[in-house]
Design an enzyme around this catalytic site. Structure first.
Site, PDB file in Angstrom:
ATOM      1  NE  ARG A  15      -3.220   0.033   3.036  1.00 26.25           N
ATOM      2  CZ  ARG A  15      -2.647   0.042   4.256  1.00 26.25           C
ATOM      3  NH1 ARG A  15      -1.949   1.097   4.654  1.00 26.25           N
ATOM      4  NH2 ARG A  15      -2.772  -0.982   5.065  1.00 26.25           N
ATOM      5  CE1 TYR A  33     -16.654  11.700 -16.094  1.00 23.59           C
ATOM      6  CE2 TYR A  33     -16.370  11.780 -13.719  1.00 23.59           C
ATOM      7  CZ  TYR A  33     -16.659  11.067 -14.863  1.00 23.59           C
ATOM      8  OH  TYR A  33     -16.947   9.737 -14.772  1.00 23.59           O
ATOM      9  CG  ASP A  70      -9.803  16.618 -15.185  1.00 25.47           C
ATOM     10  OD1 ASP A  70      -9.156  16.063 -16.098  1.00 25.47           O
ATOM     11  OD2 ASP A  70     -10.764  16.063 -14.612  1.00 25.47           O
ATOM     12  CE  LYS A 105     -12.837   8.482 -18.414  1.00 21.38           C
ATOM     13  NZ  LYS A 105     -13.168   9.716 -17.749  1.00 21.38           N
TER      14      LYS A 105
HETATM   15  C1  LIG Z   1     -13.637  10.162 -16.480  1.00 24.29           C
HETATM   16  C2  LIG Z   1     -13.247  11.480 -15.944  1.00 24.29           C
HETATM   17  C3  LIG Z   1     -12.994  11.678 -14.574  1.00 24.29           C
HETATM   18  C4  LIG Z   1     -13.191  10.569 -13.565  1.00 24.29           C
HETATM   19  O1  LIG Z   1     -12.309   9.506 -13.751  1.00 24.29           O
HETATM   20  P1  LIG Z   1     -12.629   7.950 -13.411  1.00 24.29           P
HETATM   21  O2  LIG Z   1     -11.386   7.274 -13.831  1.00 24.29           O
HETATM   22  O3  LIG Z   1     -13.845   7.571 -14.193  1.00 24.29           O
HETATM   23  O4  LIG Z   1     -12.871   7.899 -11.934  1.00 24.29           O
HETATM   24  C5  LIG Z   1     -12.573  12.930 -14.170  1.00 24.29           C
HETATM   25  N1  LIG Z   1     -12.429  13.949 -15.037  1.00 24.29           N
HETATM   26  C6  LIG Z   1     -12.678  13.798 -16.355  1.00 24.29           C
HETATM   27  C7  LIG Z   1     -12.514  14.969 -17.273  1.00 24.29           C
HETATM   28  C8  LIG Z   1     -13.097  12.565 -16.848  1.00 24.29           C
HETATM   29  O5  LIG Z   1     -13.358  12.440 -18.158  1.00 24.29           O
END
Ligand SMILES: *Cc1c(COP(=O)(O)O)cnc(C)c1O
Length: 395
Positions: A64, A116, A188, A213
Site C-alpha cells: 500500500r 465532469y 484536469d 481515458k
Molecule cells: C472520467 C473522468 C474523470 C473521472 O475519472 P474515473 O477514472 O472515471 O474515476 C474525471 N475527469 C474527467 C474529465 C473525466 O473524463
C-alpha cells in the site's frame, strides 16, 4: 500532421534527461529492469516484501505504501506533465478525492461550473459534509474566478476544455490570479492529455487525470493521477496513498505504462480523425451546431491554438431533440454507444441521460446542455468508416 510534431519537444521537464515527448514517454520510468534487463517494466505482484533485518528505513515494506511498478508509472507521468513527481490512484475520482484531503474544514474552492459529472457529485454530496465550501463559476472568463475568491479560498479547480461543451479556460490568466493570492491552481487535463496541453508550463500547481481515458487509451482499466510541482504536495499525497489506500494496482500501473508509450502517435491520429469528423458534422444539414475547438467558428478557436498544440478528438453536436439523438444513437454500428472516452475505439454518448443525468434538468439548462446533444470521442479507426457510420446514422 507532420512527423516533427510527433517528435515535438516541450520545456519544463526538470527530472528528465530526454527533451523529446515520445522519448520520455517510452523511456522515463521505463528503464530496463535491473534484475534481468527486461525492457518492459515488470508487474510486481506482491503485497509485502521480505526484509533483511529489523530497524532499517527501506523503500519497500508493504505494497500500500510503495510498489516498484507504481513508482515507475509515477516517474513516467510526472515527466510527461513536467511535474516533479506524481501519485496514482485507483480511479480518476479517487485521485481527485485524494487531492481534496489536502484541504480542511473552512477552506473554500472555486471551480468550473461545467465539470465532469462525478466531480460536483463528490464535492456537493461528500466533501461539503466535511466543511469544505465550493463556488461554481464559468471559468472561461478569468474575471469570474477573481470575483469568486474569498480570504479562505485555497484552490481553483478547472477543466479545459469542458465536458461536453468544449469551452476553454485561459490557464495563464487564471494562473496569474492564483499566484498573486497564493492559491493553488489545479487543472484536469484528461481531455487533451499532456501531449496536446501542458498546464504546469501554463501556470498550474497540480494536474489531475483520469488515466482511464487517453493515457491508458485502450478502455481496459480505471486509474487516476495527481501530478505535483512541489515536494510537499508529493509527500502529502504519498501519505494519503498509504493512509487511505485507494492506490492503483500493479497490473493497472503496467497497463498505463504500456499506454503512454504510444500516447503521441495515438493522440496524433485522434486529432487527425477528430478534425475530419468535426468538419463532416459541421457541414451536415441536419445538425444545428458542432462544439469543437478546432473549428474556426468555435468562440475560443484562437485561445485553443495558443494554449493547446492540437484539438483532440472530443466533439459535441446538436441534433435538435431527444428523439433525433435517440434515433441516431440506435443506428450507429462502428461507433459504440457508451460512457467514457479516450480509447482507440469511437465512443458516442448522450450527455443529458448518461454522463450529465445527475445534474437534473435545471442544472443542465443552466450551463447549456440540451436533450438533443450527442458527444463523440473519435477513435483511431479508419476515419472514412467513422464518417460513413455517422452519415448513415443521421440519414
Ligand atoms: C472520467 C473522468 C474523470 C473521472 O475519472 P474515473 O477514472 O472515471 O474515476 C474525471 N475527469 C474527467 C474529465 C473525466 O473524463
Amino acid at each position: 500532421m507532420t512527423k516533427e510534431s510527433a517528435q515535438r519537444r516541450t520545456t519544463n521537464q526538470p527530472r528528465s534527461s530526454h527533451p523529446g515527448f515520445s522519448t520520455r514517454a517510452i523511456h522515463d520510468g521505463q528503464e530496463p529492469d535491473p534484475l534481468t534487463g527486461a525492457v518492459t517494466v515488470p508487474i510486481y505482484a506482491t503485497s509485502t516484501y521480505a526484509q533483511k533485518e529489523l530497524g532499517k528505513d527501506i523503500r519497500y515494506d508493504y505494497a500500500r505504501g510503495a510498489n516498484p511498478t507504481r513508482d515507475r508509472l509515477e516517474t513516467n507521468l510526472a515527466s510527461l506533465e513536467g511535474g516533479i513527481a506524481s501519485r496514482v490512484f485507483s480511479s480518476g475520482m479517487a485521485a481527485i478525492n485524494a487531492l481534496c484531503t489536502m484541504y480542511k474544514t473552512g477552506d473554500h474552492v472555486v471551480c468550473g461550473h461545467n465539470l465532469y459529472g462525478g466531480v460536483p457529485r463528490l464535492f456537493n454530496q461528500v466533501l461539503t459534509g466535511y466543511g469544505i465550501e465550493f463556488t461554481y463559476v464559468d471559468t472561461s472568463d478569468p474575471k469570474n474566478v477573481e470575483r469568486a475568491l474569498r480570504k479562505s479560498t485555497r484552490m481553483v479547480y478547472v477543466e479545459t476544455p469542458t465536458n461536453p461543451l468544449m469551452a476553454l479556460s485561459e490557464l495563464t490568466a487564471i494562473g496569474r490570479i492564483c499566484r498573486a493570492k497564493k492559491i493553488e491552481l489545479v487543472v484536469d487535463n484528461t481531455f487533451m492529455s499532456p501531449y496536446f496541453q501542458q498546464p504546469i508550463a501554463l501556470g498550474a500547481d497540480m494536474v489531475v487525470h483520469s488515466t482511464t481515458k487517453f493515457l491508458n487509451g485502450h478502455s481496459d482499466g480505471l486509474g487516476g493521477v495527481v501530478v505535483c510541482t512541489r515536494q510537499d504536495q508529493a509527500d502529502q499525497l504519498a501519505f494519503v496513498q498509504k493512509a487511505a489506500g485507494a492506490i492503483l494496482s500493479p497490473f493497472e500501473c503496467w497497463l498505463v505504462l504500456r499506454g503512454t508509450k504510444t500516447l503521441a502517435v495515438r493522440m496524433l491520429q485522434h486529432d487527425c480523425n477528430g478534425r475530419q469528423v468535426a468538419e463532416f458534422l459541421s457541414a451536415h444539414k441536419k445538425l444545428k451546431k458542432v462544439f469543437y475547438p478546432g473549428l474556426k467558428d468555435h468562440p475560443q478557436h484562437e485561445l485553443a491554438k495558443r494554449q493547446m498544440s492540437g484539438f483532440g478528438s472530443m466533439i459535441t453536436f446538436e441534433t435538435g431533440s431527444l428523439p433525433n439523438a435517440a434515433k441516431m444513437l440506435k443506428r450507429v454500428r462502428v461507433c459504440s454507444l457508451g460512457e467514457s472516452l479516450g480509447g482507440v475505439e469511437t465512443l458516442i454518448s448522450h450527455p443529458a441521460t448518461m454522463t450529465h443525468a445527475g445534474l437534473g434538468e435545471k442544472g443542465r439548462a443552466a450551463i447549456g446542455i440540451t436533450d438533443g446533444m450527442v458527444r463523440i470521442s473519435v477513435g483511431i479507426e479508419n476515419v472514412e468508416d467513422i464518417i460513413a457510420d455517422l452519415d448513415q446514422a443521421l440519414a
